[in-house]
Design a protein around this motif. Structure first.
Motif, PDB file in Angstrom:
ATOM      1  N   ILE A 270      34.170  55.227  46.071  1.00 28.07           N
ATOM      2  CA  ILE A 270      35.055  54.928  45.245  1.00 28.07           C
ATOM      3  C   ILE A 270      36.277  55.590  45.787  1.00 28.07           C
ATOM      4  CG2 ILE A 270      36.101  55.345  43.136  1.00 28.07           C
ATOM      5  CD1 ILE A 270      33.293  55.223  41.761  1.00 28.07           C
ATOM      6  N   GLN A 271      36.247  56.667  46.264  1.00 23.28           N
ATOM      7  CA  GLN A 271      37.234  57.740  46.965  1.00 23.28           C
ATOM      8  C   GLN A 271      37.558  57.139  48.187  1.00 23.28           C
ATOM      9  OE1 GLN A 271      38.311  60.370  45.682  1.00 23.28           O
ATOM     10  NE2 GLN A 271      39.653  60.799  47.083  1.00 23.28           N
ATOM     11  N   THR A 272      36.732  56.501  49.026  1.00 24.12           N
ATOM     12  CA  THR A 272      37.415  55.812  50.253  1.00 24.12           C
ATOM     13  C   THR A 272      37.973  54.434  49.633  1.00 24.12           C
ATOM     14  OG1 THR A 272      35.193  56.639  51.151  1.00 24.12           O
ATOM     15  CG2 THR A 272      36.538  54.991  52.726  1.00 24.12           C
ATOM     16  N   PHE A 273      37.477  53.879  49.014  1.00 20.23           N
ATOM     17  CA  PHE A 273      38.049  52.558  48.595  1.00 20.23           C
ATOM     18  C   PHE A 273      39.531  52.751  48.183  1.00 20.23           C
ATOM     19  CE2 PHE A 273      38.972  48.662  46.198  1.00 20.23           C
ATOM     20  CZ  PHE A 273      38.265  47.667  46.486  1.00 20.23           C
ATOM     21  N   GLN A 274      39.642  53.766  47.322  1.00 22.47           N
ATOM     22  CA  GLN A 274      40.888  54.054  46.805  1.00 22.47           C
ATOM     23  C   GLN A 274      42.100  54.597  47.927  1.00 22.47           C
ATOM     24  OE1 GLN A 274      40.457  55.758  42.433  1.00 22.47           O
ATOM     25  NE2 GLN A 274      39.846  57.143  43.849  1.00 22.47           N
ATOM     26  N   GLU A 275      41.497  55.274  48.910  1.00 19.22           N
ATOM     27  CA  GLU A 275      42.563  55.763  49.870  1.00 19.22           C
ATOM     28  C   GLU A 275      42.696  54.695  50.917  1.00 19.22           C
ATOM     29  OE1 GLU A 275      40.457  60.368  50.122  1.00 19.22           O
ATOM     30  OE2 GLU A 275      40.387  58.999  51.706  1.00 19.22           O
ATOM     31  N   VAL A 276      41.739  53.784  51.573  1.00 26.06           N
ATOM     32  CA  VAL A 276      41.991  52.982  52.228  1.00 26.06           C
ATOM     33  C   VAL A 276      42.958  51.678  51.868  1.00 26.06           C
ATOM     34  CG1 VAL A 276      40.882  51.176  53.842  1.00 26.06           C
ATOM     35  CG2 VAL A 276      39.823  53.371  53.572  1.00 26.06           C
ATOM     36  N   ASN A 277      42.650  51.186  50.437  1.00 23.37           N
ATOM     37  CA  ASN A 277      43.288  50.253  50.005  1.00 23.37           C
ATOM     38  C   ASN A 277      44.534  50.473  48.914  1.00 23.37           C
ATOM     39  OD1 ASN A 277      41.434  48.288  51.143  1.00 23.37           O
ATOM     40  ND2 ASN A 277      39.867  48.878  49.680  1.00 23.37           N
ATOM     41  N   GLY A 278      44.515  51.699  48.618  1.00 24.65           N
ATOM     42  CA  GLY A 278      45.815  52.164  47.831  1.00 24.65           C
ATOM     43  C   GLY A 278      45.727  51.654  46.554  1.00 24.65           C
ATOM     44  N   ILE A 315      32.351  52.744  57.056  1.00 22.45           N
ATOM     45  CA  ILE A 315      32.576  52.501  55.670  1.00 22.45           C
ATOM     46  C   ILE A 315      34.064  52.018  55.281  1.00 22.45           C
ATOM     47  CG2 ILE A 315      32.989  54.973  55.024  1.00 22.45           C
ATOM     48  CD1 ILE A 315      30.903  52.814  52.928  1.00 22.45           C
ATOM     49  N   CYS A 316      34.932  52.573  56.162  1.00 23.13           N
ATOM     50  CA  CYS A 316      36.580  52.486  55.941  1.00 23.13           C
ATOM     51  C   CYS A 316      36.747  50.745  56.318  1.00 23.13           C
ATOM     52  CB  CYS A 316      37.382  52.916  56.761  1.00 23.13           C
ATOM     53  SG  CYS A 316      37.346  54.741  56.316  1.00 23.13           S
ATOM     54  N   ASP A 317      35.980  50.303  57.364  1.00 25.02           N
ATOM     55  CA  ASP A 317      35.897  48.822  57.516  1.00 25.02           C
ATOM     56  C   ASP A 317      35.471  48.170  56.345  1.00 25.02           C
ATOM     57  OD1 ASP A 317      36.942  49.085  60.458  1.00 25.02           O
ATOM     58  OD2 ASP A 317      34.850  49.917  60.809  1.00 25.02           O
ATOM     59  N   ILE A 318      34.441  48.499  56.139  1.00 23.08           N
ATOM     60  CA  ILE A 318      33.687  47.857  54.857  1.00 23.08           C
ATOM     61  C   ILE A 318      34.535  47.473  53.398  1.00 23.08           C
ATOM     62  CG2 ILE A 318      31.792  47.859  53.253  1.00 23.08           C
ATOM     63  CD1 ILE A 318      30.134  49.136  55.540  1.00 23.08           C
ATOM     64  N   VAL A 319      35.029  48.866  52.931  1.00 20.88           N
ATOM     65  CA  VAL A 319      35.949  48.727  52.021  1.00 20.88           C
ATOM     66  C   VAL A 319      37.101  47.896  52.182  1.00 20.88           C
ATOM     67  CG1 VAL A 319      34.974  50.905  50.775  1.00 20.88           C
ATOM     68  CG2 VAL A 319      37.148  50.989  52.207  1.00 20.88           C
ATOM     69  N   ARG A 320      37.761  48.165  53.393  1.00 17.76           N
ATOM     70  CA  ARG A 320      38.858  47.039  53.722  1.00 17.76           C
ATOM     71  C   ARG A 320      38.767  45.677  53.588  1.00 17.76           C
ATOM     72  NH1 ARG A 320      39.576  48.130  59.187  1.00 17.76           N
ATOM     73  NH2 ARG A 320      38.347  46.352  59.195  1.00 17.76           N
ATOM     74  N   TRP A 323      37.899  43.972  50.218  1.00 17.24           N
ATOM     75  CA  TRP A 323      38.995  44.291  49.240  1.00 17.24           C
ATOM     76  C   TRP A 323      40.092  43.127  49.597  1.00 17.24           C
ATOM     77  CZ3 TRP A 323      40.825  44.763  44.783  1.00 17.24           C
ATOM     78  CH2 TRP A 323      42.211  44.707  44.308  1.00 17.24           C
ATOM     79  N   SER A 324      40.168  43.051  51.095  1.00 14.65           N
ATOM     80  CA  SER A 324      41.398  42.011  51.575  1.00 14.65           C
ATOM     81  C   SER A 324      41.171  40.632  51.125  1.00 14.65           C
ATOM     82  CB  SER A 324      41.205  42.395  53.096  1.00 14.65           C
ATOM     83  OG  SER A 324      40.205  41.785  53.802  1.00 14.65           O
ATOM     84  N   HIS A 325      39.976  40.120  51.109  1.00 12.65           N
ATOM     85  CA  HIS A 325      39.621  38.826  50.725  1.00 12.65           C
ATOM     86  C   HIS A 325      40.090  38.301  49.400  1.00 12.65           C
ATOM     87  CE1 HIS A 325      36.561  38.068  47.789  1.00 12.65           C
ATOM     88  NE2 HIS A 325      36.159  39.061  48.141  1.00 12.65           N
ATOM     89  N   SER A 326      40.105  39.332  48.429  1.00 11.57           N
ATOM     90  CA  SER A 326      40.296  39.232  47.165  1.00 11.57           C
ATOM     91  C   SER A 326      41.650  39.227  46.853  1.00 11.57           C
ATOM     92  CB  SER A 326      39.497  40.282  46.288  1.00 11.57           C
ATOM     93  OG  SER A 326      39.985  41.636  46.279  1.00 11.57           O
ATOM     94  N   GLU A 327      42.515  39.686  47.721  1.00  5.07           N
ATOM     95  CA  GLU A 327      43.997  39.921  47.678  1.00  5.07           C
ATOM     96  C   GLU A 327      44.402  40.166  46.409  1.00  5.07           C
ATOM     97  OE1 GLU A 327      45.961  36.116  48.952  1.00  5.07           O
ATOM     98  OE2 GLU A 327      45.648  36.654  50.830  1.00  5.07           O
ATOM     99  N   GLY A 328      43.924  41.648  46.108  1.00  3.77           N
ATOM    100  CA  GLY A 328      44.384  42.198  44.886  1.00  3.77           C
ATOM    101  C   GLY A 328      44.236  41.564  43.681  1.00  3.77           C
ATOM    102  N   GLY A 329      42.955  40.698  43.655  1.00  2.83           N
ATOM    103  CA  GLY A 329      42.706  40.346  42.455  1.00  2.83           C
ATOM    104  C   GLY A 329      42.578  38.672  42.288  1.00  2.83           C
ATOM    105  N   VAL A 330      43.316  38.118  43.206  1.00  2.00           N
ATOM    106  CA  VAL A 330      43.225  36.542  43.227  1.00  2.00           C
ATOM    107  C   VAL A 330      41.763  36.241  44.085  1.00  2.00           C
ATOM    108  CG1 VAL A 330      44.270  34.606  43.982  1.00  2.00           C
ATOM    109  CG2 VAL A 330      45.711  36.415  43.456  1.00  2.00           C
ATOM    110  N   ASP A 331      40.764  35.685  43.162  1.00  2.00           N
ATOM    111  CA  ASP A 331      39.442  35.505  43.884  1.00  2.00           C
ATOM    112  C   ASP A 331      39.800  34.088  44.691  1.00  2.00           C
ATOM    113  OD1 ASP A 331      36.092  35.245  42.676  1.00  2.00           O
ATOM    114  OD2 ASP A 331      37.040  34.867  44.829  1.00  2.00           O
TER     115      ASP A 331
END
Ligand SMILES: NC(=O)c1ccc[n+]([C@@H]2O[C@H](COP(=O)([O-])OP(=O)(O)OC[C@H]3O[C@@H](n4cnc5c(N)ncnc54)[C@H](O)[C@@H]3O)[C@@H](O)[C@H]2O)c1
Length: 334
Positions: A270-278, A315-320, A323-331
């Motif tokens: 969770i921490q890494t996801f928050q940091e990498v993706n803001g 793990i940074c590549d994984i969380v980035r 998240w990036s495909h979902s474009e901040g919530g647009v599936d």
């Protein structure tokens, strides 16, 4: 070389099918679309002049399987097709046995009768049960607390039995750990799962909706921060593992772990996801779930020594990429 990829429109299968096409393999995808979107075929085929052929069908359908092998000269099979929800498998164990075990039995029998040379099977870290980590392929199959994991262990057994009986095909069993991430070019990703999916899917949903919270099951495990530890592996690394396994297949039956060798706790993820993706993830720690183990991560030395494979993405590549495909919530799959 022509390769039949069962479940090739699913999460890992689609990434692998695309990689095979880009490497010049001829690819036939067989998928019943029970957990995939037919639009994935177009996305795979848009990336290369070399196109995959698609057969909509079920691995339980022996007549169809025979027809596919009759109509096409197939040299290798990569068998992803399976149901994969641990939760659903506890509710509907017969469905998992039929689809995963009986389906694999029918497919491998036909492959053996047809004299197919190479067969690669998607197994899982679930077969290790609660064996102490890091688990090696010799850690032995432990007490498996759910029908999904047991279905994978049964498949491994019947693949070995079939090889012993027919001496064909040569078989590589790949035991993956927690696969996540998405294609870095944004072409392919894991579809939203009917049961809500795995931890990464839940994190993405909470981050996208910006409401609700993530429930963490268990904060009192014997780990540094009390939350469960898992080995997350990028889907592109897993796809590459299949290409290497196909190219380096040896006689007999061989088993390899595909894991990063690094354990990441739920709170660290969770921490890494928050940091990498803001983004912010609200969470609450609640009670443990039955059947969950505290720590699971791989020793993948054998895959390195024999296949020349190791996880290259972290793990940074994984969380980035997740998240990036979902474009901040647009599936984008909708
Ligand atoms: N995702 C993970 O973290 C993970 C970890 C370990 C093992 N695995 C295994 O890897 C394989 C692929 O997993 P995934 O995450 O890509 O799953 P997925 O559900 O995205 O893909 C599986 C594909 O198989 C198809 N399918 C299912 N049953 C079928 C049948 N009877 N006939 C034809 N097609 C069928 C589905 O429609 C789907 O497209 C599965 O065998 C899974 O058990 C996955």
């Amino acid at each position: 070389m022509r390769v039949l990829v069962t479940g090739g429109l699913g999460f890992i299968g689609s990434h692998t099918a695309l990689m095979l096409l880009q490497k010049g393999y001829e690819v036939i995808i067989l998928d019943n679309l029970s957990n995939s979107n037919p639009a994935v075929l177009g996305r795979i085929n848009s990336q290369t002049g070399n196109k995959a052929l698609f057969v909509k069908g079920d691995i339980l359908d022996v007549a169809l399987l025979k027809e596919v092998f009759r109509e096409h000269e197939i040299h290798g099979v990569i068998h992803f097709a399976a149901l994969k929800s641990v939760k659903e498998s506890i509710e509907k164990p017969e469905r998992y046995h039929l689809n995963n075990v009986v389906g694999t039995e029918r497919l491998i029998r036909i492959c053996a009768e047809q004299g197919i040379g190479r067969f690669i099977f998607s197994s899982s870290a679930a077969v290790y049960g609660s064996a102490a980590s890091p688990v090696t392929e010799n850690s032995g199959i432990g007490e498996i607390p759910n029908p999904y994991g047991r279905s994978k262990a049964s498949c491994e057994d019947l693949l070995k039995t079939t090889h012993f009986q027919y001496k064909k095909p040569d078989i590589t069993i790949l035991r993956y750990f927690n696969v996540a991430g998405a294609h870095p070019d944004g072409i392919l990703w894991e579809e939203a799962q009917p049961d809500g999916g795995n931890l990464m899917s839940h994190i993405i949903r909470v981050a996208s909706e910006k409401t609700g919270k993530l429930y963490i099951y268990g904060g009192d495990y014997d780990t540094p921060d009390g939350t469960g530890i898992r080995d997350y592996i990028h889907v592109m690394d897993v796809a590459r593992g299949h290409v290497l396994a196909l190219e380096k297949q040896k006689e007999g039956v061989h088993t390899y772990n595909l894991g990063s060798g690094r354990g990441t706790s739920v709170l660290e993820l969770i921490q890494t996801f928050q940091e990498v993706n803001g983004v912010d993830i609200r969470y609450e720690i609640t009670g443990r779930r039955i059947g969950d183990i505290s720590v699971s991560y791989a020793d993948s030395t054998r895959a390195l020594d024999e296949l020349g494979w190791r996880a290259e993405l972290d793990i940074c590549d994984i969380v980035r990429d997740s998240w990036s495909h979902s474009e901040g919530g647009v599936d984008m799959s909708k």
